[in-house]
Design a protein around this motif. Structure first.
Motif, PDB file in Angstrom:
ATOM      1  N   TYR A 169       0.840  -1.191  -0.013  1.00 40.75           N
ATOM      2  CA  TYR A 169      -0.042   0.254   0.110  1.00 40.75           C
ATOM      3  C   TYR A 169       0.749   1.317   0.099  1.00 40.75           C
ATOM      4  O   TYR A 169       0.626   2.186  -0.738  1.00 40.75           O
ATOM      5  N   LEU A 170       1.652   1.424   0.947  1.00 42.02           N
ATOM      6  CA  LEU A 170       2.778   2.574   0.951  1.00 42.02           C
ATOM      7  C   LEU A 170       3.470   2.606  -0.311  1.00 42.02           C
ATOM      8  O   LEU A 170       3.538   3.984  -0.882  1.00 42.02           O
ATOM      9  N   VAL A 171       4.077   1.982  -1.033  1.00 43.71           N
ATOM     10  CA  VAL A 171       4.738   1.831  -2.076  1.00 43.71           C
ATOM     11  C   VAL A 171       3.856   2.221  -3.474  1.00 43.71           C
ATOM     12  O   VAL A 171       4.212   3.157  -3.990  1.00 43.71           O
ATOM     13  N   SER A 172       2.693   1.581  -3.194  1.00 43.74           N
ATOM     14  CA  SER A 172       1.921   1.693  -4.488  1.00 43.74           C
ATOM     15  C   SER A 172       1.277   3.507  -4.246  1.00 43.74           C
ATOM     16  O   SER A 172       0.959   4.075  -5.248  1.00 43.74           O
ATOM     17  N   GLN A 173       1.024   3.896  -3.094  1.00 42.41           N
ATOM     18  CA  GLN A 173       0.510   5.396  -2.996  1.00 42.41           C
ATOM     19  C   GLN A 173       1.661   6.138  -3.382  1.00 42.41           C
ATOM     20  O   GLN A 173       1.176   7.380  -3.497  1.00 42.41           O
ATOM     21  N   ARG A 174       2.740   5.881  -3.323  1.00 41.35           N
ATOM     22  CA  ARG A 174       3.926   6.712  -3.298  1.00 41.35           C
ATOM     23  C   ARG A 174       3.946   7.079  -5.012  1.00 41.35           C
ATOM     24  O   ARG A 174       4.265   8.584  -5.267  1.00 41.35           O
ATOM     25  N   LYS A 175       3.448   6.257  -5.836  1.00 35.18           N
ATOM     26  CA  LYS A 175       3.337   6.611  -7.365  1.00 35.18           C
ATOM     27  C   LYS A 175       2.084   6.998  -7.614  1.00 35.18           C
ATOM     28  O   LYS A 175       1.754   7.407  -8.776  1.00 35.18           O
ATOM     29  N   ASN A 176       1.047   7.230  -6.728  1.00 35.32           N
ATOM     30  CA  ASN A 176      -0.268   7.667  -6.885  1.00 35.32           C
ATOM     31  C   ASN A 176      -0.297   9.235  -6.760  1.00 35.32           C
ATOM     32  O   ASN A 176      -0.574   9.432  -5.533  1.00 35.32           O
ATOM     33  N   ALA A 177       0.169  10.016  -7.818  1.00 33.89           N
ATOM     34  CA  ALA A 177       0.129  11.439  -7.538  1.00 33.89           C
ATOM     35  C   ALA A 177      -0.863  12.093  -8.537  1.00 33.89           C
ATOM     36  O   ALA A 177      -1.149  11.420  -9.499  1.00 33.89           O
ATOM     37  N   GLY A 178      -1.198  13.474  -8.247  1.00 30.58           N
ATOM     38  CA  GLY A 178      -2.164  14.132  -9.175  1.00 30.58           C
ATOM     39  C   GLY A 178      -3.537  14.839  -8.659  1.00 30.58           C
ATOM     40  O   GLY A 178      -3.972  15.854  -8.952  1.00 30.58           O
ATOM     41  N   LEU A 179      -3.965  13.806  -7.815  1.00 28.51           N
ATOM     42  CA  LEU A 179      -5.222  14.195  -6.786  1.00 28.51           C
ATOM     43  C   LEU A 179      -4.970  14.548  -5.462  1.00 28.51           C
ATOM     44  O   LEU A 179      -4.080  14.072  -4.793  1.00 28.51           O
ATOM     45  N   ASP A 180      -6.066  15.123  -4.915  1.00 26.29           N
ATOM     46  CA  ASP A 180      -6.090  15.482  -3.545  1.00 26.29           C
ATOM     47  C   ASP A 180      -6.271  14.027  -2.852  1.00 26.29           C
ATOM     48  O   ASP A 180      -6.780  13.050  -3.106  1.00 26.29           O
TER      49      ASP A 180
END
Length: 299
Positions: A169-180
């Motif tokens: 989860y932590l690693v995947s969300q590090r790559k999840n950018a662009g939205l609030d």
């Protein structure tokens, strides 16, 4: 300044989670699935109300941003967001089960393994670089986990599942950018609620009538879920997944202290040695930040 702000957000989130057992252990008489159902459903309702009523303009602005993204970026953001919802659901269920039906120390051990997994996965997937000091901290962590696994070999399988789900989860969300980030978290929890909803009629017990159950579920939903998860996602904008992983050690250290001094679970010298190594690894991993702050204060 930015680094300190994000670092503080990460630190506070893990301190909050360190007290999770105090709210969760009193619910031991209830099934793990029931706790998960009501935790997720209540979070989904609270966050939806906030997004639709309090943060309506943010919602509209992010919908416009999402629609304006190239098709590949939209697909990537959607995939990472929904994958995050699945990973959170799995992590929460297994953590609740281990905490209430195995032991507090077993749940604590899961989050001792998790930082190592997060650091290694981030190194290979995100190409995050580590200094010699940070690799030394990772080796200290591995040593401490090896010591604990010898003393609690039966708990290792449970701990690995809990650890892997949150590390991913932590690693995947590090790559999840662009939205609030709050909106991303809202979508993830809503998706988690949709995953659980079909199982609720068959696998849930009678709706609890005891007021203490609902008080603790509300506390878990708001203080132990929404607040620290938002702080986690916020912090990932300014610190690496590896740093988040090492700071995650704050959680099991606090769990261990609570298990020892509050729940009076037994302890031995191997566990004392292992947790001491963990504490040392946190200092070693963050030596640049610690000594930079000291030098700034002296100058």
């Amino acid at each position: 300044m930015k680094f300190s702000k994000y670092y503080l957000a990460a630190f506070v989130s893990f301190v909050i989670w360190g007290f999770f057992s105090l709210a969760l252990k009193p619910l031991k008489a209830y099934a793990s699935l029931d706790i998960l159902f009501y935790r997720v459903f209540l979070c989904a309702v609270i966050m939806s109300v906030i997004s639709l009523l309090v943060r309506r303009e943010v919602l509209k602005d992010n919908v416009r941003k999402f629609r304006a993204m190239p098709a590949k970026q939209r697909q990537r953001v959607a995939l990472l967001t929904l994958a995050g919802g699945i990973l959170l659901t799995a992590n929460w269920f297994f953590f609740i089960y281990v905490m209430n039906h195995i032991s507090v120390k077993a749940a604590s051990f899961a989050y001792l393994v998790c930082p190592i997994m997060t650091t290694v996965i981030a190194f290979f997937v995100l190409d995050e670089k580590l200094s010699k000091w940070q690799w030394a901290a990772v080796l200290l962590s591995i040593t401490s986990c090896a010591l604990l696994s010898f003393a609690n070999i039966a708990d290792v399988a449970y701990s690995m599942i809990v650890a892997l789900s949150y590390a991913l989860y932590l690693v995947s969300q590090r790559k999840n950018a662009g939205l609030d980030k709050f909106l991303v978290l809202t979508v993830q929890i809503l998706f988690s609620a949709l995953i659980l909803l079909p199982f609720y009629p068959k696998y849930s017990a009678e709706v609890p009538a005891e007021p203490v159950f609902w008080i603790l579920i509300f506390l878990i939903a708001v203080l132990m879920t929404i607040v620290p998860l938002f702080l986690n996602l916020y912090a990932l904008q300014g610190v690496t997944s590896s740093t988040m992983g090492i700071l995650l050690y704050i959680n099991p250290l606090m769990n261990f202290a609570i298990a020892l001094f509050y729940f009076h679970e037994p302890i031995n010298m191997i566990q004392i040695t292992a947790y001491s190594l963990i504490l040392l690894s946190i200092v070693v991993f963050n030596e640049r930040f610690i000594f930079r702050k000291r030098q700034a204060a002296m100058s």
